[in-house]
Motif scaffolding. Structure first.
Motif, PDB file in Angstrom:
ATOM      1  N   PHE A 202       0.831  -1.200   0.000  1.00 12.25           N
ATOM      2  CA  PHE A 202       0.000   0.000   0.000  1.00 12.25           C
ATOM      3  C   PHE A 202       0.867   1.252   0.000  1.00 12.25           C
ATOM      4  CE2 PHE A 202      -2.958   3.151   1.523  1.00 12.25           C
ATOM      5  CZ  PHE A 202      -4.181   2.742   1.016  1.00 12.25           C
ATOM      6  N   VAL A 203       1.873   1.272   0.867  1.00 13.97           N
ATOM      7  CA  VAL A 203       2.762   2.436   0.946  1.00 13.97           C
ATOM      8  C   VAL A 203       3.600   2.558  -0.324  1.00 13.97           C
ATOM      9  CG1 VAL A 203       4.698   3.447   2.208  1.00 13.97           C
ATOM     10  CG2 VAL A 203       2.816   2.387   3.461  1.00 13.97           C
ATOM     11  N   LEU A 204       4.061   1.421  -0.845  1.00 11.28           N
ATOM     12  CA  LEU A 204       4.859   1.453  -2.074  1.00 11.28           C
ATOM     13  C   LEU A 204       4.045   2.002  -3.238  1.00 11.28           C
ATOM     14  CD1 LEU A 204       7.550   0.728  -3.417  1.00 11.28           C
ATOM     15  CD2 LEU A 204       6.624  -1.553  -3.872  1.00 11.28           C
ATOM     16  N   TRP A 205       2.795   1.583  -3.322  1.00 13.32           N
ATOM     17  CA  TRP A 205       1.931   2.103  -4.386  1.00 13.32           C
ATOM     18  C   TRP A 205       1.720   3.607  -4.225  1.00 13.32           C
ATOM     19  CZ3 TRP A 205       0.059   1.094  -9.007  1.00 13.32           C
ATOM     20  CH2 TRP A 205      -1.034   1.809  -9.469  1.00 13.32           C
ATOM     21  N   ALA A 206       1.540   4.041  -2.991  1.00 15.67           N
ATOM     22  CA  ALA A 206       1.361   5.474  -2.747  1.00 15.67           C
ATOM     23  C   ALA A 206       2.609   6.263  -3.121  1.00 15.67           C
ATOM     24  CB  ALA A 206       1.012   5.710  -1.278  1.00 15.67           C
ATOM     25  N   ALA A 207       3.780   5.635  -2.977  1.00 21.59           N
ATOM     26  CA  ALA A 207       5.031   6.341  -3.257  1.00 21.59           C
ATOM     27  C   ALA A 207       5.333   6.447  -4.746  1.00 21.59           C
ATOM     28  CB  ALA A 207       6.190   5.642  -2.547  1.00 21.59           C
ATOM     29  N   VAL A 208       4.808   5.521  -5.552  1.00 22.45           N
ATOM     30  CA  VAL A 208       5.171   5.513  -6.975  1.00 22.45           C
ATOM     31  C   VAL A 208       3.999   5.834  -7.899  1.00 22.45           C
ATOM     32  CG1 VAL A 208       7.003   3.838  -6.538  1.00 22.45           C
ATOM     33  CG2 VAL A 208       4.751   3.023  -7.242  1.00 22.45           C
ATOM     34  N   SER A 209       2.783   5.777  -7.386  1.00 22.75           N
ATOM     35  CA  SER A 209       1.625   5.936  -8.275  1.00 22.75           C
ATOM     36  C   SER A 209       1.276   7.391  -8.546  1.00 22.75           C
ATOM     37  CB  SER A 209       0.402   5.228  -7.678  1.00 22.75           C
ATOM     38  OG  SER A 209       0.006   5.838  -6.463  1.00 22.75           O
ATOM     39  N   TRP A 210       1.999   8.315  -7.918  1.00 22.11           N
ATOM     40  CA  TRP A 210       1.673   9.723  -8.114  1.00 22.11           C
ATOM     41  C   TRP A 210       1.784  10.129  -9.582  1.00 22.11           C
ATOM     42  CZ3 TRP A 210       5.410  12.720 -10.311  1.00 22.11           C
ATOM     43  CH2 TRP A 210       6.710  12.204 -10.288  1.00 22.11           C
ATOM     44  N   VAL A 211       2.699   9.487 -10.306  1.00 25.87           N
ATOM     45  CA  VAL A 211       2.885   9.865 -11.705  1.00 25.87           C
ATOM     46  C   VAL A 211       1.635   9.559 -12.521  1.00 25.87           C
ATOM     47  CG1 VAL A 211       3.895   7.643 -12.393  1.00 25.87           C
ATOM     48  CG2 VAL A 211       4.467   9.725 -13.659  1.00 25.87           C
ATOM     49  N   GLY A 225      -0.340  14.629 -25.187  1.00 22.09           N
ATOM     50  CA  GLY A 225      -0.814  13.277 -25.406  1.00 22.09           C
ATOM     51  C   GLY A 225      -0.399  12.370 -24.265  1.00 22.09           C
ATOM     52  N   PRO A 226      -0.770  11.084 -24.323  1.00 25.51           N
ATOM     53  CA  PRO A 226      -0.475  10.161 -23.211  1.00 25.51           C
ATOM     54  C   PRO A 226       1.016  10.001 -22.927  1.00 25.51           C
ATOM     55  CG  PRO A 226      -2.118   9.229 -24.698  1.00 25.51           C
ATOM     56  CD  PRO A 226      -1.599  10.456 -25.366  1.00 25.51           C
ATOM     57  N   ALA A 227       1.812   9.707 -23.961  1.00 30.82           N
ATOM     58  CA  ALA A 227       3.244   9.484 -23.747  1.00 30.82           C
ATOM     59  C   ALA A 227       3.932  10.753 -23.252  1.00 30.82           C
ATOM     60  CB  ALA A 227       3.894   8.995 -25.042  1.00 30.82           C
ATOM     61  N   ALA A 228       3.596  11.881 -23.862  1.00 34.96           N
ATOM     62  CA  ALA A 228       4.207  13.146 -23.447  1.00 34.96           C
ATOM     63  C   ALA A 228       3.818  13.497 -22.015  1.00 34.96           C
ATOM     64  CB  ALA A 228       3.789  14.263 -24.399  1.00 34.96           C
ATOM     65  N   SER A 229       2.607  13.165 -21.622  1.00 37.14           N
ATOM     66  CA  SER A 229       2.159  13.454 -20.254  1.00 37.14           C
ATOM     67  C   SER A 229       2.946  12.636 -19.239  1.00 37.14           C
ATOM     68  CB  SER A 229       0.666  13.153 -20.114  1.00 37.14           C
ATOM     69  OG  SER A 229      -0.098  13.927 -21.004  1.00 37.14           O
ATOM     70  N   LEU A 230       3.159  11.358 -19.543  1.00 35.12           N
ATOM     71  CA  LEU A 230       3.928  10.516 -18.626  1.00 35.12           C
ATOM     72  C   LEU A 230       5.373  10.988 -18.537  1.00 35.12           C
ATOM     73  CD1 LEU A 230       2.537   6.985 -19.571  1.00 35.12           C
ATOM     74  CD2 LEU A 230       2.181   8.217 -17.422  1.00 35.12           C
ATOM     75  N   ARG A 231       5.955  11.355 -19.674  1.00 32.08           N
ATOM     76  CA  ARG A 231       7.332  11.865 -19.643  1.00 32.08           C
ATOM     77  C   ARG A 231       7.411  13.155 -18.842  1.00 32.08           C
ATOM     78  NH1 ARG A 231       7.425  10.279 -25.190  1.00 32.08           N
ATOM     79  NH2 ARG A 231       6.942  12.442 -25.781  1.00 32.08           N
ATOM     80  N   ALA A 232       6.444  14.031 -19.036  1.00 33.09           N
ATOM     81  CA  ALA A 232       6.436  15.294 -18.289  1.00 33.09           C
ATOM     82  C   ALA A 232       6.255  15.042 -16.797  1.00 33.09           C
ATOM     83  CB  ALA A 232       5.321  16.199 -18.811  1.00 33.09           C
ATOM     84  N   GLY A 233       5.475  14.015 -16.454  1.00 29.49           N
ATOM     85  CA  GLY A 233       5.266  13.705 -15.046  1.00 29.49           C
ATOM     86  C   GLY A 233       6.525  13.245 -14.341  1.00 29.49           C
ATOM     87  N   LEU A 234       7.452  12.670 -15.103  1.00 36.86           N
ATOM     88  CA  LEU A 234       8.707  12.205 -14.520  1.00 36.86           C
ATOM     89  C   LEU A 234       9.789  13.279 -14.533  1.00 36.86           C
ATOM     90  CD1 LEU A 234       8.787   8.657 -16.159  1.00 36.86           C
ATOM     91  CD2 LEU A 234       8.234   9.203 -13.779  1.00 36.86           C
ATOM     92  N   ARG A 235       9.485  14.454 -15.077  1.00 32.70           N
ATOM     93  CA  ARG A 235      10.487  15.519 -15.197  1.00 32.70           C
ATOM     94  C   ARG A 235       9.995  16.809 -14.545  1.00 32.70           C
ATOM     95  NH1 ARG A 235      11.537  14.631 -21.705  1.00 32.70           N
ATOM     96  NH2 ARG A 235      12.458  12.534 -21.568  1.00 32.70           N
ATOM     97  N   LEU A 236       9.515  16.684 -13.338  1.00 34.20           N
ATOM     98  CA  LEU A 236       8.953  17.849 -12.656  1.00 34.20           C
ATOM     99  C   LEU A 236       9.934  18.510 -11.694  1.00 34.20           C
ATOM    100  CD1 LEU A 236       5.339  16.580 -11.915  1.00 34.20           C
ATOM    101  CD2 LEU A 236       6.094  18.122 -13.723  1.00 34.20           C
ATOM    102  N   GLY A 237      11.148  18.007 -11.639  1.00 31.80           N
ATOM    103  CA  GLY A 237      12.158  18.639 -10.801  1.00 31.80           C
ATOM    104  C   GLY A 237      11.779  18.641  -9.333  1.00 31.80           C
ATOM    105  N   PRO A 238      11.983  19.777  -8.651  1.00 35.67           N
ATOM    106  CA  PRO A 238      11.695  19.841  -7.210  1.00 35.67           C
ATOM    107  C   PRO A 238      10.219  19.662  -6.876  1.00 35.67           C
ATOM    108  CG  PRO A 238      12.174  22.029  -8.091  1.00 35.67           C
ATOM    109  CD  PRO A 238      12.511  21.058  -9.171  1.00 35.67           C
ATOM    110  N   LEU A 239       9.358  19.861  -7.852  1.00 37.59           N
ATOM    111  CA  LEU A 239       7.930  19.679  -7.600  1.00 37.59           C
ATOM    112  C   LEU A 239       7.592  18.211  -7.353  1.00 37.59           C
ATOM    113  CD1 LEU A 239       5.226  21.182  -7.478  1.00 37.59           C
ATOM    114  CD2 LEU A 239       4.973  20.783  -9.931  1.00 37.59           C
ATOM    115  N   LYS A 240       8.428  17.318  -7.863  1.00 31.53           N
ATOM    116  CA  LYS A 240       8.167  15.888  -7.728  1.00 31.53           C
ATOM    117  C   LYS A 240       8.113  15.470  -6.260  1.00 31.53           C
ATOM    118  CE  LYS A 240      10.566  13.293 -10.405  1.00 31.53           C
ATOM    119  NZ  LYS A 240      11.695  12.501 -10.977  1.00 31.53           N
TER     120      LYS A 240
END
Length: 316
Positions: A202-211, A225-240
């Protein structure tokens, strides 16, 4: 994104303000509840109807659990029966499940995919309405949200697969192996493994599912689009880090809601001698509804929290 201020705001600090904001805008939660229940109520009705039909078929139309080898005393006090005769109880439940399992597996083979598709489609349009109500400047990307929700659902199903494998492994270690050696099954060990593995997953899912939660928001913010959104979600810098922090808090809130629901569900049990079964059913239904309302509220709060963080960082 421009330079940050000298005193950064923690994700949970902004999230407290978000909770207050969502509470003052009940229409957001109302829309979330609406689209979820529009799908959930028919899905529940179909599921209950189909399972009931299977049970009727295997109990000669009586729904009497005794015809499956389960007496009422066992069903009314499974914990006590399990403590007194663990092998006998496990055998009875295994036998009953073996009778209905082929029909249940056949039902799940077509019903589960249908329900997943219905949820994915409904969530894409429902989530679009909720987010655009929170921020009218967002782009409507229902097809993109549909694909992203399908990816998230696949990941969630995979996590449930891991959880089920852990349950089977725990059963082999704590129950089947001791029985094969002529020893008593270790139910305490089994429960401990199940509880710990469930919390860890449960905790692991909470830690990684934010993307998976922030990607649809980025799609609507940036018209991606879908792929660009996922890539952008992984490149949020300090906001992550702030998004992960909020998601972990949401995981804790989910656990707290489940615990509260269990506590309130157990409240009438000390008075079961003076209560009717109908009252207990109504009480448990009410607790379930309150839990779902609370869960939907925090779902909305998480999305609005992500949106607020993004807007705050855009302005800096």
């Amino acid at each position: 994104m421009t330079a940050h201020s000298a005193t950064p705001v923690r994700g949970t600090q902004s999230f407290v303000h978000t909770l207050s904001s969502c509470w003052s805008r009940p229409s957001l939660t109302g829309l979330e509840v609406l689209w979820r229940w529009v799908v959930g109520i028919p899905a529940l009705w179909v599921s209950v109807t189909q399972v009931r039909a299977i049970l009727l078929r295997h109990t000669d139309g009586t729904l009497d659990p005794a015809r499956l080898g389960l007496d009422r005393k066992l069903l009314l006090d499974p914990v006590g029966a399990l403590s007194a005769d663990p092998l006998g109880v496990v055998g009875k439940f295994t036998g009953a499940l073996g009778v209905v399992w082929p029909d249940l597996a056949h039902l799940a083979a077509w019903l589960v995919p249908v329900l997943i598709v219905a949820f994915v489609v409904a969530s894409s349009f429902g989530r679009t309405v909720v987010l655009r109500r929170a921020d009218p400047l967002l782009h409507a990307r229902p097809l993109t949200l549909m694909i992203l929700q399908a990816i998230r659902t696949a990941a969630l199903v995979g996590s449930f697969g891991v959880w089920f494998w852990l349950l089977m492994w725990a059963a082999r270690v704590a129950i089947q192996s001791p029985i094969a050696l002529g020893q008593e099954p270790n139910l305490v060990l089994y429960c401990a493994i199940v509880i710990v593995s469930t919390i860890v997953l449960f905790v692991l899912w909470a830690a990684v599912s934010w993307v998976f939660s922030v990607a649809p928001l980025l799609a609507m913010l940036r018209d991606l689009g879908p792929a660009a959104s996922l890539r952008a979600g992984l490149r949020l810098g300090p906001l992550k880090g702030k998004l992960v922090e909020i998601n972990l808090v949401m995981g804790i809130v989910k656990i707290a809601l489940i615990v509260l629901a269990m506590v309130f569900s157990a409240c009438p049990l000390p008075f079961e001698t003076v209560e009717t079964q109908e009252f207990l059913a109504c009480w448990w239904a009410g607790v379930a509804v309150l839990y779902l309302l609370g869960s939907d509220f925090f779902h909305v709060a998480r999305l609005v929290g992500y949106l607020s963080l993004w807007r705050a960082y855009e302005e800096k």
